[in-house]
Design a protein around this motif. Structure first.
Motif, short mmCIF file in Angstrom:
data_model
loop_
_atom_site.label_atom_id
_atom_site.label_comp_id
_atom_site.label_asym_id
_atom_site.label_seq_id
_atom_site.Cartn_x
_atom_site.Cartn_y
_atom_site.Cartn_z
N GLN A 201 -41.08 7.66 9.00
CA GLN A 201 -40.71 6.98 10.24
C GLN A 201 -39.60 5.99 9.92
N LEU A 202 -38.43 6.26 10.45
CA LEU A 202 -37.30 5.36 10.25
C LEU A 202 -37.26 4.32 11.37
N GLN A 203 -36.42 3.32 11.19
CA GLN A 203 -36.13 2.36 12.25
C GLN A 203 -34.64 2.45 12.54
N ARG A 204 -34.32 2.65 13.79
CA ARG A 204 -32.92 2.74 14.22
C ARG A 204 -32.54 1.43 14.89
N ILE A 205 -31.66 0.69 14.23
CA ILE A 205 -31.23 -0.61 14.75
C ILE A 205 -29.91 -0.41 15.49
N TYR A 206 -29.91 -0.79 16.77
CA TYR A 206 -28.75 -0.60 17.62
C TYR A 206 -27.94 -1.87 17.76
N GLY A 207 -26.66 -1.70 17.96
CA GLY A 207 -25.78 -2.82 18.25
C GLY A 207 -24.57 -2.33 19.01
N THR A 208 -23.72 -3.26 19.38
CA THR A 208 -22.45 -2.87 19.98
C THR A 208 -21.38 -3.84 19.52
N ALA A 209 -20.15 -3.42 19.63
CA ALA A 209 -19.02 -4.24 19.20
C ALA A 209 -17.82 -3.95 20.07
N PHE A 210 -17.02 -4.98 20.30
CA PHE A 210 -15.78 -4.86 21.06
C PHE A 210 -14.70 -5.66 20.36
N PHE A 211 -13.49 -5.54 20.86
CA PHE A 211 -12.39 -6.26 20.24
C PHE A 211 -12.41 -7.75 20.57
N ASN A 212 -13.05 -8.10 21.69
CA ASN A 212 -13.06 -9.51 22.08
C ASN A 212 -14.31 -9.82 22.88
N ALA A 213 -14.58 -11.12 23.02
CA ALA A 213 -15.80 -11.57 23.69
C ALA A 213 -15.79 -11.21 25.18
N LYS A 214 -14.60 -11.17 25.78
CA LYS A 214 -14.50 -10.82 27.20
C LYS A 214 -15.02 -9.41 27.44
N ASP A 215 -14.59 -8.47 26.61
CA ASP A 215 -15.05 -7.08 26.75
C ASP A 215 -16.54 -6.97 26.46
N LEU A 216 -17.02 -7.75 25.49
CA LEU A 216 -18.45 -7.73 25.16
C LEU A 216 -19.28 -8.22 26.35
N ASP A 217 -18.83 -9.33 26.98
CA ASP A 217 -19.54 -9.85 28.15
C ASP A 217 -19.53 -8.84 29.30
N ALA A 218 -18.38 -8.18 29.50
CA ALA A 218 -18.28 -7.19 30.57
C ALA A 218 -19.23 -6.02 30.31
N HIS A 219 -19.40 -5.67 29.04
CA HIS A 219 -20.31 -4.59 28.68
C HIS A 219 -21.74 -4.91 29.10
N PHE A 220 -22.17 -6.13 28.83
CA PHE A 220 -23.56 -6.49 29.16
C PHE A 220 -23.76 -6.66 30.66
N LYS A 221 -22.71 -7.06 31.36
CA LYS A 221 -22.80 -7.09 32.83
C LYS A 221 -22.96 -5.68 33.37
N ARG A 222 -22.24 -4.75 32.74
CA ARG A 222 -22.34 -3.35 33.15
C ARG A 222 -23.74 -2.82 32.86
N LEU A 223 -24.32 -3.22 31.73
CA LEU A 223 -25.68 -2.78 31.42
C LEU A 223 -26.68 -3.29 32.45
N GLU A 224 -26.44 -4.50 32.95
CA GLU A 224 -27.31 -5.03 34.00
C GLU A 224 -27.19 -4.18 35.27
N GLU A 225 -25.96 -3.75 35.56
CA GLU A 225 -25.75 -2.89 36.73
C GLU A 225 -26.45 -1.55 36.53
N ILE A 226 -26.34 -1.01 35.31
CA ILE A 226 -27.02 0.25 35.01
C ILE A 226 -28.53 0.09 35.17
N LYS A 227 -29.05 -1.03 34.69
CA LYS A 227 -30.49 -1.29 34.81
C LYS A 227 -30.91 -1.36 36.26
N ALA A 228 -30.08 -1.98 37.10
CA ALA A 228 -30.40 -2.10 38.52
C ALA A 228 -30.37 -0.74 39.21
#
Length: 672
Positions: free
Chosen positions: A241-268
């Protein structure tokens, strides 16, 4: 000296061993500071045009031959005449390189904090990256936070990513001694005896990897460790049984913040949550995983979808057929599914006369209908369509609401035609696919052409010459229509190449649904015939096509695309009626009757509740129109209209509202 051709067509002569970074610096120091990675291809392939391919994540990191178009580190020495592109942050390929480098930064942090961990692989993905690791103790949320903090330290150290090479034998020996069983597996899988293997070092961390990477860890600027999940080694529950650790990366904090806002929209928009909230469907564990129960409202939307599809099939010259859910195992041996697809089929059932299997596909059934009578060239093309239930064994960890299920309804069709008719039939299928997307509100899509991989001939049936003809036919159709497409070797069906159409939803996500497939193998395996104009017997060819893909998956995508707020023609309840008080119920009932007589779906809330509570309930159920009626409306044969997304539009004559609603349903428009 070697020649370097730049994107503007200019050619420079430079010393052999010059790096892409050297070229960038010679153009502009500012450019050198901005580039992330380089793309090269031999000048010989520039003239002929290289086929774009897509590799698996493991092969992209560990395998693959040199040559052809590829990404390389900025520090990689150039040793041949090449076309060179210097990729900056605006390039999608550069973002994947940053994410893969972020995976190495995360692996560095993990080993510094938890040195007992063994590493698997850490590819970039469309939304981030992950790393598979083996550690007996599960990682906690606190551990993930510590890993992210240590990653920031690794980034702050700005360690250079340096490519090193050593013999395959030395790599196997070193990793075996360290107990790195996954690395040993990857070296054995993707290299052969006598090869040199590539390693990437940053600081003290070293990983078996093909690359490329950004110049240093300091270029991984905006990242987040997001979650951890279980994954069996090699996908086999008998393994560790392995553990898969997930993450994400972008070129800048603005794109990173936009990504998580998009994830909230996906969740909704999650279709599983909305399906429960709107009472559309359920999955009952007592009945089994991956099996869908359609509730009344979901079933009504499904009926609307299927009615449209059947009517459109008939209008386009298809005959509607029905085939059994189970068939003899021998049939699946003839079709080739027993050999090429059995891992996705349910086990055989032994009955009185033979072994049977649940059908994963409708095509053999349609073939038997074709074969039941003699056929002439005058009969062709014959188009059979079926909304048929099929069953596929999906592993327990892969199922996901409506999007990945074990039992589903496929809007399948099979066209039997002469070789000369196949191009026009494929064009007809593409026209139909575009009509489906437009009708259900999807304006954008991507096209992929899935081909045979000559290096994996054992995974496909038929000879190379027939495959070439089939692939050329599909390419010609797409080219003549001016459709941009990506060619992907190795992704064809085992019996022929296919065109996959991926719709783009309101959040920009790609969904694989529609497919059109060319098949010359199954007609041969089933010895299909038709009498030609010359009086001789000939073999037809087949076109497979599914446009919803599956009703379940298409419905799940619709829920998320519209966030449950379906267009009027699809909405299970199109109009909600709110009588202000008990004395207005009789008028509300008469309005309901007139609306229903016009073919509209209506509910009246006769509860002894306040008007606003009734309006709120219809609003939560995302009903397109809510009609409120009191004394004034009853006296004037009118209704007070509240439109979803717009609010109160005031009082209008009932007859005018009926015409408006009927027009919206007839036009199947998305807007209200």
């Amino acid at each position: 000296m070697i020649k370097i051709q730049l994107p503007d067509g200019s050619v420079r002569e430079v010393s052999r061993g010059t790096t892409a970074y050297d070229v960038a610096t010679s153009i502009s120091p500012r450019l050198a500071a901005a580039v992330v990675v380089a793309r090269i291809r031999p000048l010989t392939s520039v003239a002929t045009g290289a086929t774009e391919t897509e590799e698996t994540s493991e092969a992209a990191m560990y395998g693959g031959a040199e040559g052809g178009e590829r990404l390389v580190d900025l520090a990689a020495p150039l040793t041949e005449d090449v076309a060179l592109e210097l990729l900056k942050e605006s390039d999608e390929a550069a973002l994947k390189v940053v994410r893969h480098s972020a995976a190495h930064v995360m692996a560095t942090a993990i080993l510094e904090l938890f040195p007992e961990t063994k590493l698997g692989h850490g590819p970039a993905t469309d939304s981030g990256f992950f790393y598979d690791v083996y550690r007996e103790t599960p990682f906690s949320d606190e551990d993930l936070a510590a890993i992210e903090t240590r990653m920031a330290e690794v980034v702050g150290r700005d360690e250079k990513f340096m490519r090193e090479e050593e013999s395959r034998e030395m790599g196997l020996k070193d990793y075996a001694e360290q107990g790195e069983f996954m690395k040993v597996h990857f070296i054995e899988k993707f290299t052969k005896a006598g090869d040199e293997i590539s390693l990437y070092r940053n600081g003290k961390f070293v990983d078996f990897c093909r690359g490329p990477h950004v110049p240093s860890t300091g270029r991984v600027k905006a990242f987040k460790v997001t979650s951890v999940a279980g994954a069996y080694w090699l996908g086999d529950e008998k393994n560790q049984q392995l553990q898969r650790i997930y993450g994400t990366a972008f070129f800048n904090a603005k794109d990173l913040d936009a990504h998580f806002k998009r994830l909230e929209e996906i969740k909704a928009r999650d279709h599983r949550v909305l399906g429960k909230q709107l009472d559309l469907f359920s999955i009952q564990e007592v009945a089994g995983s991956g099996l869908i129960f359609w509730h009344a409202k979901g079933g009504l939307i499904r009926k609307t979808m299927e009615d449209w599809m059947r009517e459109e099939c008939i209008r386009r010259g298809y005959d509607m057929v029905y085939t059994p859910h189970i068939m003899r195992r021998e049939l699946w041996k003839i079709s080739g599914h027993e050999g090429f697809y059995s891992q996705n089929m349910y086990p055989p059932m032994e009955l009185d006369d033979a072994e049977y299997r649940l059908k994963p596909m409708n095509c053999p059934g349609h073939i038997l209908i074709y074969k039941n009578s003699p056929r002439s060239y005058r009969d062709l093309p014959i188009r059979y369509a079926e909304l048929g239930n099929v069953y596929r064994y999906e592993r327990s960890g892969t199922m996901h609401g409506l999007l990945r299920v074990r039992g589903f309804t496929q809007d399948d069709a099979h066209i039997f035609c002469t070789p000369e008719q196949v191009v026009s039939e494929v064009e007809g299928c593409l026209d139909f696919a575009e009509a489906v997307l437009k009708t259900f509100g999807f304006d954008e899509y991507r096209v992929e052409l899935s081909l045979r991989d000559p290096n994996k001939a054992g995974e496909f049936v038929g000879n190379a010459a027939d495959w070439e003809k089939a692939e050329s036919a599909l390419k010609a159709v797409l080219t003549n229509r001016g459709v941009a497409f990506k060619a992907i070797p190795g992704e064809g069906a085992f019996y022929g190449p296919k065109i996959d159409i991926k719709l783009v939803d309101v959040l920009g996500r790609l969904w694989q649904l529609s497919t059109v497939q060319f098949d010359f193998n199954l007609p041969a395996r089933f010895e299909l015939e038709y009498k030609g104009e010359d009086g001789e017997l000939h073999q037809p060819v087949m076109v497979h096509r599914a446009l919803f893909g599956s009703v379940e998956r298409f419905f799940g995508v619709l829920i998320e695309h519209y966030a449950g707020a379906f267009p009027l023609w699809l909405a299970p309840v199109q109009i909600g009626i709110v009588p202000i008080s008990e004395k207005h119920v009789e008028y509300a009932r008469s309005v309901k009757a007139k609306l229903e007589a016009s073919g509209l779906r209506v509910e009246v809330d006769e509860r002894n509740e306040k008007m606003n509570a009734k309006i709120r309930e219809f609003t939560l159920q995302k009903v397109p129109f809510v009609l409120v009626m009191g004394d004034k409306e009853a006296a004037a044969e009118a209704v007070s209209v509240r439109t979803r997304g717009k609010g109160d539009e005031g009082s209008v004559a009932l007859a005018d509202f009926i015409e408006r609603a009927k027009g919206l349903v007839a036009s199947k428009t998305v807007a209200l």
